[in-house]
Motif scaffolding. Structure first.
Motif, mmCIF file in Angstrom:
data_model
loop_
_atom_site.group_PDB
_atom_site.id
_atom_site.type_symbol
_atom_site.label_atom_id
_atom_site.label_comp_id
_atom_site.label_asym_id
_atom_site.label_seq_id
_atom_site.Cartn_x
_atom_site.Cartn_y
_atom_site.Cartn_z
ATOM 1 N N ILE A 68 -2.259 6.969 -2.449
ATOM 2 C CA ILE A 68 -1.149 6.643 -1.554
ATOM 3 C C ILE A 68 -0.274 5.549 -2.149
ATOM 4 O O ILE A 68 -0.727 4.704 -2.916
ATOM 5 C CB ILE A 68 -1.660 6.202 -0.173
ATOM 6 C CG1 ILE A 68 -2.541 4.947 -0.290
ATOM 7 C CG2 ILE A 68 -2.418 7.334 0.509
ATOM 8 C CD1 ILE A 68 -2.921 4.331 1.044
ATOM 9 N N HIS A 69 1.006 5.596 -1.778
ATOM 10 C CA HIS A 69 1.950 4.547 -2.156
ATOM 11 C C HIS A 69 1.920 3.436 -1.117
ATOM 12 O O HIS A 69 1.859 3.694 0.092
ATOM 13 C CB HIS A 69 3.366 5.116 -2.260
ATOM 14 C CG HIS A 69 3.626 5.890 -3.512
ATOM 15 N ND1 HIS A 69 3.617 5.314 -4.751
ATOM 16 C CD2 HIS A 69 3.890 7.208 -3.709
ATOM 17 C CE1 HIS A 69 3.882 6.229 -5.665
ATOM 18 N NE2 HIS A 69 4.031 7.400 -5.067
ATOM 19 N N HIS A 70 1.984 2.210 -1.595
ATOM 20 C CA HIS A 70 2.115 1.055 -0.714
ATOM 21 C C HIS A 70 3.565 0.604 -0.718
ATOM 22 O O HIS A 70 4.262 0.763 -1.732
ATOM 23 C CB HIS A 70 1.217 -0.081 -1.209
ATOM 24 C CG HIS A 70 -0.248 0.234 -1.133
ATOM 25 N ND1 HIS A 70 -0.965 0.214 0.037
ATOM 26 C CD2 HIS A 70 -1.126 0.612 -2.096
ATOM 27 C CE1 HIS A 70 -2.228 0.545 -0.208
ATOM 28 N NE2 HIS A 70 -2.344 0.803 -1.499
ATOM 29 N N PRO A 71 4.024 0.028 0.399
ATOM 30 C CA PRO A 71 3.276 -0.332 1.598
ATOM 31 C C PRO A 71 3.123 0.841 2.568
ATOM 32 O O PRO A 71 3.943 1.741 2.608
ATOM 33 C CB PRO A 71 4.145 -1.421 2.227
ATOM 34 C CG PRO A 71 5.529 -1.051 1.824
ATOM 35 C CD PRO A 71 5.409 -0.475 0.436
ATOM 36 N N CYS A 72 2.044 0.796 3.341
ATOM 37 C CA CYS A 72 1.805 1.764 4.403
ATOM 38 C C CYS A 72 0.727 1.187 5.308
ATOM 39 O O CYS A 72 0.102 0.173 4.979
ATOM 40 C CB CYS A 72 1.387 3.126 3.842
ATOM 41 S SG CYS A 72 -0.180 3.075 2.947
ATOM 42 N N PHE A 122 0.393 1.649 -5.792
ATOM 43 C CA PHE A 122 -0.428 2.698 -5.199
ATOM 44 C C PHE A 122 -1.902 2.413 -5.428
ATOM 45 O O PHE A 122 -2.277 1.607 -6.276
ATOM 46 C CB PHE A 122 -0.055 4.074 -5.769
ATOM 47 C CG PHE A 122 -0.076 4.135 -7.273
ATOM 48 C CD1 PHE A 122 -1.230 4.430 -7.957
ATOM 49 C CD2 PHE A 122 1.081 3.879 -8.000
ATOM 50 C CE1 PHE A 122 -1.250 4.481 -9.336
ATOM 51 C CE2 PHE A 122 1.072 3.926 -9.384
ATOM 52 C CZ PHE A 122 -0.094 4.221 -10.048
ATOM 53 N N SER A 123 -2.713 3.101 -4.657
ATOM 54 C CA SER A 123 -4.168 2.992 -4.825
ATOM 55 C C SER A 123 -4.816 4.230 -4.235
ATOM 56 O O SER A 123 -4.205 4.949 -3.434
ATOM 57 C CB SER A 123 -4.717 1.744 -4.119
ATOM 58 O OG SER A 123 -4.667 1.909 -2.709
ATOM 59 N N ALA A 124 -6.043 4.465 -4.622
ATOM 60 C CA ALA A 124 -6.832 5.480 -3.935
ATOM 61 C C ALA A 124 -7.186 4.959 -2.555
ATOM 62 O O ALA A 124 -7.346 3.754 -2.341
ATOM 63 C CB ALA A 124 -8.101 5.792 -4.726
#
Length: 321
Positions: free
Chosen positions: A147-151, A272-274
């Motif tokens: 996913i892309h941050h921010p969320c 992003f991060s998993a």
């Protein structure tokens, strides 16, 4: 009653023909073993052994049940072995997702690495926006994603947050092509092409906020996702777009007829991060998360983005605090 444990005791006594030796084999004392056999006989209504002070022999009923008992234990061992492979991420079905914009080479490398190290794992891979991934994780339709941050990461576990610097894609005749790097303020007068806001609302807002702070407020924000479509808009409507450099790309190579330049001061980046639901922390999830981030590190030049700090989501955007 622990039927499998009791059946295991029955098979041990039947094969050893001796309660003492069977107890040693099972690593238990003889009285509890005798009690287990008695409870099993009572439960199934069949006498299994004839016991004398000198010998133990199977009854006719016990002899008939012995092969069934061995088959039950074999199926149990198989069941536990499969469960272990699933728990360790070596088997089962994993529903995973990557965002759009990940090049074909990293996608292929991720799948190849998983096939090599987790050969029994079936990966159902989807291309989904951050918003779609979050919705599917919430409805238990997705096990892990990138996913892309921010969320909003409520209820999620996160892997290390990585950062990939963004540059700007320019029309080939832009006077900004003569610059080594481009300040955001120099983009005034150009329309901006962004992904649809619904795909990642907080990221969308953060990008526009950062542009405004840098002196660039586009007159028109146009929406596009596919590389060909975005490059078509850049050619035809006096627009720019933000994009990371492709591996091995030179500054003049943003694609056919397009110029790519870094942004002065590197004010923009994909972060992003998993991510996965907190109740889905399995070996398969960990394998995908580790593999995806390792592949992206080696193929796209991403870097760690202060993963020791938490992310705090604000109404319109998210920043390190």
């Amino acid at each position: 009653m622990d039927i499998v444990g009791h059946v295991r005791c029955f098979v041990a006594v039947a094969e050893e023909r001796h309660f003492g030796r069977a107890a040693i084999r099972l690593g238990m004392a003889q009285p509890p073993l005798s009690q287990r056999i008695q409870r099993l006989e009572k439960e199934i209504g069949v006498r299994l052994f004839e016991r004398t002070s000198r010998r133990v022999t199977l009854t006719q009923g016990g002899a008939l049940l012995l092969e069934e008992a061995r088959a039950l234990l074999a199926r149990t061992d198989t069941f536990l072995a499969v469960a272990s492979r699933i728990r360790d991420g070596r088997s089962g079905l994993l529903r995973a997702a990557l965002p759009s914009g990940i090049a074909g080479e990293p996608v292929a490398a991720i799948l190849a690495d998983l096939r090599r190290h987790q050969p029994g794992l079936e990966v159902e891979l989807h291309e989904l926006s951050t918003a779609e991934q979050l919705a599917r994780m919430s409805s238990h339709e997705l096990d892990v994603g990138l996913i892309h941050h921010p969320c909003d990461t409520t209820g999620l576990e996160l892997g290390p947050v990585l950062r990939r610097e963004l540059g700007v894609l320019l029309p080939p005749d832009s006077p900004l092509a003569a610059r080594v790097d481009v300040p955001l303020s120099a983009l005034t007068g150009y329309d901006l092409i962004l992904f649809p806001r619904a795909d990642a609302p907080a990221l969308y807002d953060e990008l526009l906020t950062t542009c405004a702070r840098g002196g660039y407020t586009p007159d028109t924000v146009r929406h596009g996702q596919g590389d060909s479509f975005i490059r078509g808009l850049i050619h035809s409507v006096n627009a720019v777009a933000f994009a990371p450099p492709d591996p091995g790309q030179t500054a003049d190579d943003g694609g056919p007829g397009i110029i790519w330049r870094p942004l002065a001061g590197t004010p923009l980046a994909w972060r992003f991060s998993a991510a996965w639901p907190k109740d889905r922390n399995s070996g398969a999830v960990t394998a995908f998360a580790d593999t995806a981030l390792n592949v992206l590190r080696t193929t796209t030049g991403v870097s760690a983005d202060r993963p020791q700090h938490p992310l705090h989501l604000r109404p319109a955007s998210e920043y390190w605090l």
